[in-house]
Design an enzyme around this catalytic site. Structure first.
Site, short mmCIF file in Angstrom:
data_model
loop_
_atom_site.label_atom_id
_atom_site.label_comp_id
_atom_site.label_asym_id
_atom_site.label_seq_id
_atom_site.Cartn_x
_atom_site.Cartn_y
_atom_site.Cartn_z
N HIS A 187 0.83 -1.21 0.00
CA HIS A 187 0.00 0.00 0.00
C HIS A 187 0.86 1.26 0.00
O HIS A 187 1.91 1.31 0.64
CB HIS A 187 -0.92 0.02 1.22
CG HIS A 187 -2.08 -0.90 1.10
ND1 HIS A 187 -3.22 -0.57 0.40
CD2 HIS A 187 -2.27 -2.16 1.58
CE1 HIS A 187 -4.08 -1.59 0.45
NE2 HIS A 187 -3.52 -2.56 1.16
N ARG B 230 17.48 -12.08 7.18
CA ARG B 230 18.87 -11.87 6.73
C ARG B 230 19.52 -13.23 6.53
O ARG B 230 19.21 -14.21 7.23
CB ARG B 230 19.66 -11.03 7.71
CG ARG B 230 19.84 -11.63 9.07
CD ARG B 230 20.54 -10.67 10.03
NE ARG B 230 20.84 -11.31 11.30
CZ ARG B 230 21.96 -11.98 11.57
NH1 ARG B 230 22.89 -12.09 10.64
NH2 ARG B 230 22.15 -12.52 12.75
N THR C 19 11.94 -9.11 3.13
CA THR C 19 11.71 -7.79 2.55
C THR C 19 12.67 -7.46 1.41
O THR C 19 12.53 -6.41 0.79
CB THR C 19 11.84 -6.70 3.63
OG1 THR C 19 13.16 -6.74 4.17
CG2 THR C 19 10.82 -6.90 4.74
N LYS D 64 23.72 -18.13 6.45
CA LYS D 64 24.70 -19.05 5.85
C LYS D 64 24.21 -19.49 4.48
O LYS D 64 23.08 -19.22 4.10
CB LYS D 64 24.94 -20.26 6.75
CG LYS D 64 23.73 -21.13 6.98
CD LYS D 64 24.09 -22.44 7.70
CE LYS D 64 24.49 -22.20 9.14
NZ LYS D 64 24.69 -23.48 9.86
#
Length: 238
Positions: A147, A214, A199, A217
């Site tokens: 949005h 994140r 994200t 490995k």
């Protein structure tokens, strides 16, 4: 397709699903749906199993490959635009209470042999492609839009959406309650830990966790990765 044809298709769909959509296995429901649902779907392969309580909207925009399994409470919504397409390829299993929606001029594509767990939500608008032999665990969300909320004087609902789309490549495993946001590509063979929020892009064969996700490995041996790939993985782990 003209509006009159769309209305006729919708009427036929409502009549067919209303009559046999709730019939249980004891009343030969799956066999009747296998025989009759090809008349309302854009395409339906062989040996498709549709349990009672499956809701199909805009069935003329939905294609099911051979060996697809749709379990109770699944909702597949192709309504909203004449160019919508929901394509579920051969051998895909869609567990209970999964919600798949194209919404507006959108293609949702789920490739061969993928498993979609209980309560998963896959929603446009914004194209979504899920590759072969993926595992999408229960209650995950894959949302192909964001949005716009830049103007504080306007309601967010009135500011429209950005729709870059999502790609999840072959052989990925998304753990329980993972969220994938718009504009993301998850590379082949990656594992996303339970509860992660993805994200940004995840390189192939990565293991990623956290909010935001994140890379912690790689699944590959370091000597098999070229320096450019190592640099990308390092950047994504920050």
């Amino acid at each position: 397709m003209k509006k009159s044809h769309l209305k006729m298709n919708r009427l036929q769909e409502v009549l067919v699903t209303g009559l046999i959509g709730e019939l249980p296995g004891i009343a030969l429901g799956p066999k009747l749906r296998k025989l009759i649902y090809p008349t309302i779907l854009a395409q339906m392969g062989k040996s498709v199993y549709i349990q009672n309580g499956v809701e199909l909207l805009g069935a003329c925009n939905i294609k099911l490959g051979s060996g697809v399994h749709l379990f109770k409470g699944v909702r597949i919504d192709g309504l909203g635009h004449e160019n919508n397409q929901i394509i579920i390829k051969e051998g895909v299993a869609v567990e209970r209470n999964v919600d798949i929606g194209a919404l507006d001029n959108t293609q949702v594509y789920i490739d061969k042999g993928t498993f979609i767990g209980v309560g998963v939500c896959i929603a446009g608008p914004g194209n979504i492609k899920i590759g072969k032999r993926c595992l999408i665990a229960a209650h995950s969300g894959i949302f192909g839009n964001n949005h716009i909320y830049a103007d504080p004087l306007k309601c967010i609902a009135d500011q429209g959406v950005i729709r870059k789309g999502i790609t999840i490549e072959d052989d990925c495993w998304l753990g329980h309650n993972v969220t994938v946001t718009d504009g993301v590509t998850i590379g082949k063979g990656s594992v996303i830990g339970a509860g992660a929020v993805v994200t940004k892009d995840i390189p192939a064969y990565s293991i990623a966790v956290g909010i935001p996700a994140r890379v912690i490995k790689t699944r590959l041996l370091k000597e098999s990765i070229n320096p450019q790939e190592l640099q990308v993985m390092s950047a994504n782990s920050r």
